[in-house]
Each structure stands twice: as C-alpha cells, then as structure tokens.
Design a protein around this motif. Sequence first.
Motif, PDB file in Angstrom:
ATOM      1  N   LEU A 277       0.846  -0.865  -0.005  1.00 50.18           N
ATOM      2  CA  LEU A 277       0.094  -0.029   0.160  1.00 50.18           C
ATOM      3  C   LEU A 277       0.767   1.380   0.020  1.00 50.18           C
ATOM      4  CD1 LEU A 277      -2.676  -0.862   2.684  1.00 50.18           C
ATOM      5  CD2 LEU A 277      -3.029  -0.789   0.124  1.00 50.18           C
ATOM      6  N   PRO A 278       0.598   2.148  -0.719  1.00 47.85           N
ATOM      7  CA  PRO A 278       1.155   3.717  -0.559  1.00 47.85           C
ATOM      8  C   PRO A 278       1.430   4.140   0.797  1.00 47.85           C
ATOM      9  CG  PRO A 278      -0.485   3.659  -2.390  1.00 47.85           C
ATOM     10  CD  PRO A 278      -0.789   2.260  -1.665  1.00 47.85           C
ATOM     11  N   ASP A 280       0.787   7.149   1.855  1.00 47.19           N
ATOM     12  CA  ASP A 280      -0.176   8.202   2.056  1.00 47.19           C
ATOM     13  C   ASP A 280      -1.592   7.285   2.611  1.00 47.19           C
ATOM     14  OD1 ASP A 280       1.426  10.300   1.828  1.00 47.19           O
ATOM     15  OD2 ASP A 280       0.426  10.858  -0.339  1.00 47.19           O
ATOM     16  N   HIS A 281      -1.783   6.201   1.869  1.00 45.96           N
ATOM     17  CA  HIS A 281      -2.868   5.461   2.092  1.00 45.96           C
ATOM     18  C   HIS A 281      -2.603   4.592   3.546  1.00 45.96           C
ATOM     19  CE1 HIS A 281      -6.255   2.625   0.854  1.00 45.96           C
ATOM     20  NE2 HIS A 281      -5.717   1.618   1.957  1.00 45.96           N
ATOM     21  N   ILE A 282      -1.458   4.107   3.741  1.00 48.16           N
ATOM     22  CA  ILE A 282      -1.379   3.648   5.039  1.00 48.16           C
ATOM     23  C   ILE A 282      -1.536   4.479   6.507  1.00 48.16           C
ATOM     24  CG2 ILE A 282       0.650   2.775   6.581  1.00 48.16           C
ATOM     25  CD1 ILE A 282       1.592   1.216   4.305  1.00 48.16           C
ATOM     26  N   GLY A 284      -3.462   7.338   6.134  1.00 54.60           N
ATOM     27  CA  GLY A 284      -5.111   7.272   6.513  1.00 54.60           C
ATOM     28  C   GLY A 284      -5.576   6.060   7.320  1.00 54.60           C
ATOM     29  N   GLU A 285      -5.282   4.807   6.932  1.00 56.71           N
ATOM     30  CA  GLU A 285      -5.476   3.471   7.525  1.00 56.71           C
ATOM     31  C   GLU A 285      -5.231   3.661   8.924  1.00 56.71           C
ATOM     32  OE1 GLU A 285      -7.255   0.725   6.760  1.00 56.71           O
ATOM     33  OE2 GLU A 285      -7.659   1.540   4.715  1.00 56.71           O
ATOM     34  N   THR A 290      -1.668  12.767   7.475  1.00 53.16           N
ATOM     35  CA  THR A 290      -0.919  12.839   6.198  1.00 53.16           C
ATOM     36  C   THR A 290       0.259  11.693   6.019  1.00 53.16           C
ATOM     37  OG1 THR A 290       0.629  14.365   6.703  1.00 53.16           O
ATOM     38  CG2 THR A 290      -1.481  15.507   5.769  1.00 53.16           C
TER      39      THR A 290
END
Length: 319
Positions: A277-278, A280-282, A284-285, A290
């Motif tokens: 996962l990118p 930035d995605h991690i 948010g998770e 940010t």
Amino acid sequence: MQRARVERVVVLALEGVYPFELGIPARILGAADGRYEVLTCSVDGRPVRTNADFTIGVAHGPEILATADTVVIAAIEPAHIPRELPDEIAAALALIRPEARVVSICTGAFVLAEAGLLDGRRATTHWQVADHFSRRFPRVDVDPDVLFVDDGRMLTSAGAASGVDVCLHLVRKDHGSELANRVARRCVVPPFRDGGQAQYIEQPVPDQGAAGTAATRAWALERLGEPLTLADLAAHARMSRRTFARRFNEEVGLSPGRWLIQQRVARARHLLEASDLPVDHIAGEVGFATGASLRQHLHAAIGVSPQAYRRTFQESRRV
C-alpha cells in the motif's frame, strides 16, 4: 526459493543467573522457523549456579562468543551484580565481534554498562534498580519507563518478561511482523505489549468500584483510522477527561495521546512490512492525517523513513 540465513545467538550465563530469563532466547528465537541457532556459554565453560536451588550445565566456553551474530547477557540476581567487572567477564566480552548485536535482559545491563558498552547510549533495566543504575553509570541515558530500548547495536530490556518482548522485537526487526506474530502464537505470549514499566511499579490498589480503561483501549484499537481525541476516549469510558487521563496513565504508563501514537506507528509498521500500500494510504488507515505525519512519527520511533523501513523487509518477505 532463497534459503534464509541462520543467525547465531550466544547467551552468556553468569553466576546468579535467573533460569527463566536464561531460557527466553532459546524459547522465543528457537520458535522462529529455524532462523536462529541459540547456544549457551559461561565465562569458563563450567556449570553456573543460578539464583534458584540448582546449577545449570552449559555446553560451551567463552570462545563461542567470537562466533556470535547476537550476544545475549541474561539477567542475574542483584546480589551477584559485580561492583567491578571481573577479569574473566571482561575477557569474555572482549571476544564479541565489533559488528555483533548485543542484548541484555533486566540486570544484564549492569554488565554491559560496567564494560563501558552503554556509554553515551540510551538504555533501560528493571525499574527497581533503575535509580541505582543511573547513579552508578551517569554516562548512560537511562529510561526506566520502557520495556526495552533498541539503540542500534545495543539493546537493553527491563525485568523478566521484557526479555520476551525484546526477543520478539529481534524477530520482527530481522524478519517482519508476520513471523514475529507466528512465534508469539506458538509461545502463547502477546506479540506486542503496549505501555511501559510504569504499569508494573508498586502503587496503591485502585478502589474496588473504580472502572478501568482496558475496554476503551480495545475499542480505540478497532478505530485507529478515526481522529480519536481524549474527549472521545473519556466519553467511551464514561469518565471525565481528567479522571480518564489519570487512570489511563496509572494502568498503561503512558498518556492516552502517546499511547495512540505508539499503536498507530505499530500498525503502520505492520502494513509497511506486509503490504504494498502507498505510504499516504497507510497513513490514513492508521489515523495519521498525512503521509508526512506518518514519516515524522515513524522516524521519531525507529529513526528511518517508511520507504527505508519497507525495503528492510522486502527481502525477508521473499524468503
């Protein structure tokens, strides 16, 4: 499939060793799918008296230390902590290769500090002897609140079961969280304990009617991706913010905010190890606003960027 390199771990047993702590490396690292070879030695190859009513025979003398990738100094009874480093212990420690990793469990930190190996480094030991340790070794930055400290080549851990924590940390650091979690399940221990030593320090027992924060911590762990506040946590626990913060610190040894950051970093590390996962995605998770915030907190925790951390585990995931 590439065959994983087997790391040699040598455990040094000294007079007055605690049998439980002595056995931790073999039990934890020995459950890691053959990734580690664990051997035990003494300073002269002879049997070692424990702090219990029995003596332990070892298969190796100090010369085996020169072949170790990792050396573990097992905990010894405080009465056996040397005031000055005996010649035979100094000679044994001198056999450790400069590039080898060195780990102490509990009072084993006194041996490393007496040898000067912890000068200028951050370290920990059992909370009951931490003040004495600080006075005796002023060049060591002692943190009495944590379960273990990873200061690069030198790792130190707190009392007894913290040896389990630091050995699981070695597996996680060397081979990723998936293997560390499997080892924890096999040994029926938590894969990661939150909080620090403060939760184990002797203190008055709470009132019988006092509510705890465990249920709220479990609730929060299921919602790390949400912007949780102290007010949210206190409301779930049905306490005032002040009461919740005080009780949380008593039980965990950390403030709610610091604990949340620690859990988010731990979750992010798992996702970096086990997924593509990118960043930035991690972020948010796990509840960081940010990718930059994740980078900041990860670097503060372990001193590397998410990309560098992920690269460290890519090879072990392919093995």
